[in-house]
Structures are given as C-alpha cells and as structure tokens.
Scaffold this active site. Structure first.
Site, PDB file in Angstrom:
ATOM      1  N   SER A  39       8.408  15.083   8.850  1.00  0.00           N
ATOM      2  CA  SER A  39       9.533  14.455   8.175  1.00  0.00           C
ATOM      3  C   SER A  39       9.639  13.009   8.658  1.00  0.00           C
ATOM      4  O   SER A  39       8.621  12.417   9.064  1.00  0.00           O
ATOM      5  CB  SER A  39      10.800  15.257   8.472  1.00  0.00           C
ATOM      6  OG  SER A  39      11.883  14.800   7.727  1.00  0.00           O
ATOM      7  N   GLN A  40      10.839  12.470   8.628  1.00  0.00           N
ATOM      8  CA  GLN A  40      11.123  11.127   9.158  1.00  0.00           C
ATOM      9  C   GLN A  40      12.570  11.138   9.624  1.00  0.00           C
ATOM     10  O   GLN A  40      13.270  12.129   9.422  1.00  0.00           O
ATOM     11  CB  GLN A  40      10.879  10.068   8.074  1.00  0.00           C
ATOM     12  CG  GLN A  40       9.581   9.306   8.284  1.00  0.00           C
ATOM     13  CD  GLN A  40       9.481   8.042   7.441  1.00  0.00           C
ATOM     14  OE1 GLN A  40      10.131   7.893   6.409  1.00  0.00           O
ATOM     15  NE2 GLN A  40       8.646   7.120   7.878  1.00  0.00           N
ATOM     16  N   GLU A 100       7.672  -6.723   4.630  1.00  0.00           N
ATOM     17  CA  GLU A 100       7.964  -5.468   5.308  1.00  0.00           C
ATOM     18  C   GLU A 100       8.639  -5.689   6.655  1.00  0.00           C
ATOM     19  O   GLU A 100       9.481  -4.919   7.091  1.00  0.00           O
ATOM     20  CB  GLU A 100       6.622  -4.756   5.504  1.00  0.00           C
ATOM     21  CG  GLU A 100       6.642  -3.492   6.272  1.00  0.00           C
ATOM     22  CD  GLU A 100       5.242  -3.105   6.717  1.00  0.00           C
ATOM     23  OE1 GLU A 100       4.401  -4.001   6.916  1.00  0.00           O
ATOM     24  OE2 GLU A 100       5.000  -1.907   6.863  1.00  0.00           O
ATOM     25  N   ARG A 138       0.810  -1.217   0.000  1.00  0.00           N
ATOM     26  CA  ARG A 138       0.000   0.000   0.000  1.00  0.00           C
ATOM     27  C   ARG A 138       0.848   1.274   0.000  1.00  0.00           C
ATOM     28  O   ARG A 138       0.317   2.376  -0.025  1.00  0.00           O
ATOM     29  CB  ARG A 138      -0.918  -0.017   1.228  1.00  0.00           C
ATOM     30  CG  ARG A 138      -0.187   0.114   2.536  1.00  0.00           C
ATOM     31  CD  ARG A 138      -1.026  -0.374   3.700  1.00  0.00           C
ATOM     32  NE  ARG A 138      -1.946   0.644   4.214  1.00  0.00           N
ATOM     33  CZ  ARG A 138      -1.615   1.602   5.067  1.00  0.00           C
ATOM     34  NH1 ARG A 138      -0.370   1.733   5.483  1.00  0.00           N
ATOM     35  NH2 ARG A 138      -2.525   2.442   5.510  1.00  0.00           N
ATOM     36  N   ASP A 153       5.919   3.682  14.013  1.00  0.00           N
ATOM     37  CA  ASP A 153       4.492   3.819  14.273  1.00  0.00           C
ATOM     38  C   ASP A 153       3.850   2.447  14.150  1.00  0.00           C
ATOM     39  O   ASP A 153       3.791   1.932  13.053  1.00  0.00           O
ATOM     40  CB  ASP A 153       3.837   4.855  13.359  1.00  0.00           C
ATOM     41  CG  ASP A 153       4.305   4.769  11.905  1.00  0.00           C
ATOM     42  OD1 ASP A 153       5.454   4.354  11.649  1.00  0.00           O
ATOM     43  OD2 ASP A 153       3.503   5.093  11.034  1.00  0.00           O
ATOM     44  N   ASN A 186       7.893  12.950   5.190  1.00  0.00           N
ATOM     45  CA  ASN A 186       7.679  11.537   5.504  1.00  0.00           C
ATOM     46  C   ASN A 186       7.595  10.699   4.214  1.00  0.00           C
ATOM     47  O   ASN A 186       8.221   9.658   4.072  1.00  0.00           O
ATOM     48  CB  ASN A 186       6.382  11.468   6.316  1.00  0.00           C
ATOM     49  CG  ASN A 186       5.983  10.096   6.802  1.00  0.00           C
ATOM     50  OD1 ASN A 186       5.486   9.965   7.910  1.00  0.00           O
ATOM     51  ND2 ASN A 186       6.145   9.057   6.010  1.00  0.00           N
ATOM     52  N   GLU A 234      -4.431   9.584   6.245  1.00  0.00           N
ATOM     53  CA  GLU A 234      -4.331   8.211   5.753  1.00  0.00           C
ATOM     54  C   GLU A 234      -4.732   7.203   6.821  1.00  0.00           C
ATOM     55  O   GLU A 234      -4.790   6.009   6.554  1.00  0.00           O
ATOM     56  CB  GLU A 234      -2.912   7.946   5.240  1.00  0.00           C
ATOM     57  CG  GLU A 234      -1.838   7.783   6.312  1.00  0.00           C
ATOM     58  CD  GLU A 234      -1.395   9.091   6.974  1.00  0.00           C
ATOM     59  OE1 GLU A 234      -1.997  10.145   6.702  1.00  0.00           O
ATOM     60  OE2 GLU A 234      -0.458   9.027   7.791  1.00  0.00           O
ATOM     61  N   ARG A 268      -4.481  11.954  11.189  1.00  0.00           N
ATOM     62  CA  ARG A 268      -3.736  11.685   9.959  1.00  0.00           C
ATOM     63  C   ARG A 268      -4.743  11.329   8.867  1.00  0.00           C
ATOM     64  O   ARG A 268      -5.637  10.500   9.095  1.00  0.00           O
ATOM     65  CB  ARG A 268      -2.754  10.535  10.178  1.00  0.00           C
ATOM     66  CG  ARG A 268      -1.608  10.868  11.128  1.00  0.00           C
ATOM     67  CD  ARG A 268      -0.852   9.617  11.540  1.00  0.00           C
ATOM     68  NE  ARG A 268      -1.750   8.657  12.170  1.00  0.00           N
ATOM     69  CZ  ARG A 268      -1.570   7.347  12.182  1.00  0.00           C
ATOM     70  NH1 ARG A 268      -0.529   6.808  11.600  1.00  0.00           N
ATOM     71  NH2 ARG A 268      -2.441   6.550  12.789  1.00  0.00           N
ATOM     72  N   ASP A 309      13.176   4.970   4.758  1.00  0.00           N
ATOM     73  CA  ASP A 309      13.251   3.720   3.997  1.00  0.00           C
ATOM     74  C   ASP A 309      14.320   3.801   2.905  1.00  0.00           C
ATOM     75  O   ASP A 309      14.996   2.823   2.595  1.00  0.00           O
ATOM     76  CB  ASP A 309      11.932   3.436   3.264  1.00  0.00           C
ATOM     77  CG  ASP A 309      10.796   3.086   4.192  1.00  0.00           C
ATOM     78  OD1 ASP A 309      10.501   3.894   5.092  1.00  0.00           O
ATOM     79  OD2 ASP A 309      10.184   2.014   4.006  1.00  0.00           O
ATOM     80  N   GLY A 328       9.050   7.091  12.438  1.00  0.00           N
ATOM     81  CA  GLY A 328       9.206   5.847  11.698  1.00  0.00           C
ATOM     82  C   GLY A 328       8.739   4.637  12.497  1.00  0.00           C
ATOM     83  O   GLY A 328       8.433   3.611  11.927  1.00  0.00           O
TER      84      GLY A 328
END
Ligand code: NAG
Ligand code: NAG
Ligand code: NAG
Ligand code: NAG
Ligand code: NAG
Ligand code: NAG
Ligand code: NAG
Ligand code: NAG
Ligand code: NAG
Ligand code: NAG
Ligand code: NAG
Length: 487
Positions: free
Chosen positions: A184-185, A443, A130, A271, A174, A241, A239, A138, A269
């Site tokens: 950001s990340q 993942e 997704r 979450d 992000n 999403e 959020r 990443d 990162g």
C-alpha cells in the site's frame, strides 16, 4: 448493504487474474529487464501487447530466442505498444491556469487489454511523467487542488475507485498496477473522505483498510504495545518496475533480504531516504522493515479517531509518546524495534504528530522551533538533514506533500503561524520561478539552491505533476484568502 458487499467481494475474488508482468512474461521479462532494453525498467512493466496475447508472445519468444538472428529489442518493439511519458506542453498560461487546466491532461482510465493496469470503474488523476497510474498518497494532495478547480465529481470518482479496490483486494495499493499489488502507501483515505465530507459513506471500506494495517503491518513490542510498520507481501523479490537496480543491489551484497527493505520503503512513499538506512551513503544498509515510522502511526491514529475507536487512538497516542518522542532532543523520531532505540534521524516526518494532534502543546513548540532553525531554507523546508545520501527523499530536496503538512502543522502551533506563512510563500515562489523558466511543475525541488530545477534522486525529475499542482492551488487559495497577507 453488507450482503451486497459480500457478494461483490466473492465475485471479485474469482475474477482476480494476476497480471503482474513478471508472471505473464516469465523469462522474457527477465531478459528484457536484465539486458536493459529500456533505460527505465518501469517501461516494460507498462507495455500493451499489440496483436498476440501475452501467452502467445511468450511461446513465440521461447521458439525464437535461440535463433542466431534473434534481436530482443526488435522482438519487443514488434510485439508491444510502448507506454508514453506524459509531457506537458507549455502554452501561454499563467501558473494558476496551468494548474487548473492540467487535470484534464492527467486524467486517465484503465481501458487497455492485457496491460498491467488494475482496472477501476472511474477516471483518475495520474502524477505525470513516467507515473501513468494513480498513486495512493499522492491523491490526497491532488485532491486539495481538485477542490480549488471545482472538480468535486472527479474526487468522488477517485474515492469510489479506492473503495472498490479495498473491497476487492483488502487495501489500497501503492498504485493501480498489478506489480504494486503487494503493498500500500501512507494511509490517507480517511483524510481524503474528510476533504469532501464523505466519511460516512466509506465507513465499511475504512474499517477494512484498518484491518489490513492492523493484521498485516502490526508489530508487537516487548511490553505488549502494538504499533505499525511498512512492509510488502512480495518481500522476497525485486520490484518489477526497478528490477535491474534491485537485482544488482542484492547481487552486490549477496543478500536478497534487501528486497523486503526496498519494497517497504516504496510503501512508505519515501523511496529512498536516509530515514530507512543505517549508513546514509549506502543504500544496501536499508532496514525499513525494522522501523516503526512516526508518520504512519499518526495517520493510523487519525483513522482510529475517524472510526470512533477512541480507546485504540488514546492507546496509540500514549505509545507514540513513549516510544517516538526524545526528551533530550525535543523531537519526534522513528523507532527501530529490533535495536530497541530511536533512529535519531531528523526528518520532516516529525511534523505529522503536530498536524494530526498527537503532540502536546510543548512538543509542538519544540518541533516547530527546530523546523525553523534546521529545516527552513530559501525554497521551503528540506526533507531531511542528510546531505551526503544522494537519495531523493533527503537534503537538498523539498516535496509538495511535506511542505503542505509542515505548513498546516505550524499554522496550528501557537506562535508559529507566521513561520507557516513564510514556508507557504517560499514554496510558492520556487514553484513559480521554475515554472517561469520551464513552463513546468515538477515532482520535487531543490530548496537549498533555488536557481536549480531540482536535484538528487534515482530517476530524473518528472513533470506534471499531480501533487505539486494540488498543493500550489491550495496554497494559492489560502494566500488569496489570508487576512495576514503581508509577512
Ligand atoms: C538455447 O541455447 C542454449 C545455449 O545458448 C542451450 O543450452 C539450449 O539448449 C538452447 N535451447 C533450445 C530450445 O534450443
Ligand atoms: C536490434 O534491433 C534494434 C531495433 O530494431 C536495432 O537498433 C539494433 O541495432 C539491433 N541490434 C543488433 C545487434 O542487430
Ligand atoms: C504512445 O504514443 C504513440 C505516438 O503518439 C502512439 O502510437 C502509441 O499508441 C502511444 N502509446 C500508448 C500506450 O498510448
Ligand atoms: C479489448 O478487447 C476487446 C475484445 O477483443 C475489444 O472489443 C476492445 O476494443 C479492446 N480494447 C482496447 C482498448 O483495445
Ligand atoms: C469554482 O467555483 C467558484 C464558485 O462558483 C468560482 O468562484 C471559481 O471561479 C471556480 N473556480 C474555477 C477554477 O473554475
Ligand atoms: C465540508 O464541510 C465543511 C464544514 O463542515 C465546509 O467548510 C466545506 O466547504 C465542506 N466541503 C465540501 C467539499 O463540501
Ligand atoms: C499481527 O496481528 C495478527 C492478527 O492479530 C497476529 O496474528 C500477528 O501475530 C501479529 N503480528 C505481529 C508481528 O505482531
Ligand atoms: C552468497 O551467500 C550464500 C548463502 O547466503 C553463500 O552460500 C555464498 O557462498 C555467498 N556467495 C558469495 C560470493 O559470497
Ligand atoms: C558508509 O558507507 C560508505 C560507502 O558508501 C563507506 O565508505 C563508509 O565507511 C560507511 N560508513 C560506516 C560508518 O560504515
Ligand atoms: C552536511 O552535514 C554535516 C553534518 O550535519 C555538516 O557538518 C556539514 O557542514 C554539511 N555539509 C554541507 C555542505 O552542508
Ligand atoms: C513569474 O512570472 C510572473 C509573470 O511574468 C511574474 O509576475 C512573477 O513575479 C514571476 N515569479 C517569479 C518567482 O519569478
């Protein structure tokens, strides 16, 4: 050079039209998300209008939604093209061939009209499943593999995409979607430029990124020490999403302050993880913005060294030593600056000071020892020891980026080189076993019960998968070039 950048910056300021889906579609967005038209609330965030413009669709909705025959699902299907899940078809490839060949299936560009994509000039790698856009941290681990696949040009393209976004919005988001624009990340850009020896070409953007973290994510402690945390500029809303879940959680506890903590955790990162929770079984006890994270501050130490800010780096190293090392527990922890105490949660984030040379030799020994006794399992190292949380960045899950960093950290810790190799071997093994069974790279993996595919988490395990492939290829390279193969 500077003048050119200024002009680009000014042009870009005026060309920013926010295309966050909640703003484009307003009450239509809320209706679709709250009525759960799609089981994954990210789906509607990534749709593309078919014929009409977003505004026309919204007007049409306002005209029709009250009619007795109105069907929201049909309305959405009639007016939008749905995004696809990247499903990787397994052919008769070995795991190595699979990882090399997958890059082309995971390469995308932002050629969509009126979608939520933040446009970038060059192609990029997406994780898969997704996740149909690039993700900031990443990408570092993806790049490790791209080097092994000789895809240097693609790496340079991605660095240029990041540099472009830093010049445009001041930081690397992000992911390249407008709904990620508030955050950001983990800041890996300086490490990415190092991978291809390009740091000098990105000094201007690295400096801008540093300013972002030091003015938007800074916390001043009572004694004047400045350290950094995760946050999100859109801290007052759910959020996009994860709209339904976020709203549901806020309603349950009747407190919208939770949005800031959910969003800040997304910036981290991790979450979600017990790392950010007061009660490891209760997500509504998230306190992410109260926490000064060990990994973030080590990454900023590296950024400071990269920029030649030697004084600031030294000062940060001392602050980490003072606030984030426990002499009793012989481990690095996050620091809760509201409670003025360590969080006392044992997590793999503690290897960052070893990896990025913030730890003393003694500290590295102690941390490595605890990694061996507490975190090492059959499938690699486990993210945290919290076994009741059911969050995906907790026990029993293992994640490629943390395997890699732990592996690298131990490789440079005297006496722990063979432990490093054991972690590498176990992680490659679990990747291979699951690949042999499913034809897929995942993942994340359950590193305790190595017969399962994976476990935990808020959404189903995704396949693809950018950073897993990258870390596998890098570990395979090391494995093939390691003089001490037998362990
Ligand atoms: C739509 O219906 C609601 C009640 O379901 C009503 O309050 C509202 O006035 C209606 N709006 C229009 C534009 O007809
Ligand atoms: C609404 O439309 C969808 C898809 O077009 C259909 O599956 C569903 O049954 C419809 N719902 C109702 C209440 O008619
Ligand atoms: C998703 O796949 C379907 C069927 O292959 C295709 O019609 C549609 O255009 C794709 N959507 C996107 C956003 O590419
Ligand atoms: C986007 O819109 C432009 C102008 O209408 C059109 O030429 C182009 O083909 C569209 N691109 C896509 C990917 O639909
Ligand atoms: C990458 O290039 C090296 C050196 O030319 C070559 O040995 C290697 O096989 C290449 N790797 C791939 C995956 O093409
Ligand atoms: C970067 O430089 C290091 C040593 O300076 C070298 O080992 C490495 O191969 C270089 N990497 C690339 C991608 O050029
Ligand atoms: C962060 O830095 C900015 C700019 O120096 C300053 O105005 C702000 O007060 C600082 N914030 C905190 C919480 O220390
Ligand atoms: C929810 O919180 C608000 C203000 O914080 C308060 O006024 C309201 O009574 C609360 N509602 C419930 C159901 O507790
Ligand atoms: C933690 O949350 C759970 C509910 O998920 C609750 O049963 C438990 O009592 C809480 N623990 C503490 C220490 O508050
Ligand atoms: C979970 O963790 C607790 C506390 O560390 C420990 O006592 C317990 O044995 C663990 N349970 C399992 C199933 O591993
Ligand atoms: C996976 O399959 C390959 C090829 O059949 C085999 O060599 C390898 O040992 C298997 N690995 C695991 C961990 O099962």
């Amino acid at each position: 050079m500077k003048i050119l950048h200024l002009i680009i910056f000014l042009v870009n300021i005026f060309s920013i039209i926010s295309q966050s889906p909640d703003q484009l579609y307003d009450e239509l967005f809320q209706a679709v998300q709250m009525q759960r038209i799609f089981s994954d609330t990210k789906t509607f965030c990534d749709v593309i209008p078919r014929e009409l413009t977003p505004n026309e669709i919204l007007l049409l909705y306002r005209n029709e939604y009250n009619k007795s025959t109105f069907n929201l699902t049909s309305f959405v299907l009639n007016n939008f093209i749905l995004p696809n899940i990247t499903i990787i078809v397994h052919e008769q490839w070995t795991i190595e061939e699979h990882c090399h060949r997958l890059w082309s299936l995971l390469t995308r560009t932002t050629n969509e009209n009126y979608s939520s994509f933040m446009d970038v000039p060059y192609p990029f790698i997406v994780p898969g499943g997704r996740f149909r856009e690039f993700y900031y941290w990443d990408t570092y681990f993806t790049m490790l593999g791209l080097i092994r696949s000789n895809e240097t040009q693609l790496i340079k393209n991605m660095l240029d995409n990041f540099a472009y976004l830093i010049r445009k919005i001041g930081f690397i988001p992000n992911g390249n979607r407008y709904y990620y624009e508030g955050r950001s990340q983990p800041p890996f850009f300086s490490l990415m430029t190092e991978l291809v020896n390009q740091t000098n070409n990105y000094r201007y953007e690295l400096e801008l990124e540093y300013q972002f973290w030091m003015t938007k994510r800074n916390i001043t402690l009572d004694d004047g020490t400045i350290l950094n945390r995760y946050y999100d500029e859109f801290h007052d809303r759910p959020r996009m999403e994860a709209y339904f879940k976020d709203v549901q959680l806020a309603n349950k506890i009747n407190n919208t302050n939770i949005y800031a903590h959910l969003r800040a955790a997304a910036e981290s990162g991790w979450d979600f993880s017990s790392r950010w929770m007061e009660n490891e079984t209760d997500l509504s006890t998230l306190i992410t913005t109260h926490i000064i994270p060990i990994d973030l501050n080590c990454l900023l130490y590296h950024l400071e060294l990269t920029l030649g800010k030697i004084e600031q780096a030294k000062y940060r190293q001392q602050a980490i030593q003072k606030y984030m090392w426990s002499n009793e527990r012989k481990f690095f922890f996050d620091y809760n600056y509201i409670k003025k105490q360590l969080t006392n949660r044992l997590t793999l984030a503690a290897v960052f000071p070893l990896w990025l040379n913030v730890a003393t030799k003694d500290q590295a020994q102690y941390v490595a020892q605890q990694i061996e006794f507490l975190f090492l399992h059959d499938g690699g190292v486990v993210t945290t020891l919290a076994n009741q949380s059911s969050q995906q960045w907790d026990y029993p899950n293992g994640w490629a980026p943390l395997q890699y960093i732990t592996y690298r950290a131990l490789l440079k810790t005297s006496g722990y080189e063979s432990l490093a190799r054991i972690i590498r071997q176990r992680w490659m093994n679990i990747n291979e076993r699951v690949f042999n069974n499913t034809g897929k790279m995942m993942e994340k993996y359950d590193v305790i019960d190595t017969n399962k595919l994976a476990g935990g988490g808020l959404y189903e395990t995704q396949d693809g998968f950018g950073w897993t492939n990258g870390v596998y290829l890098e570990m395979l390279y090391d494995n093939n070039n390691d003089p001490q193969l037998s362990i």
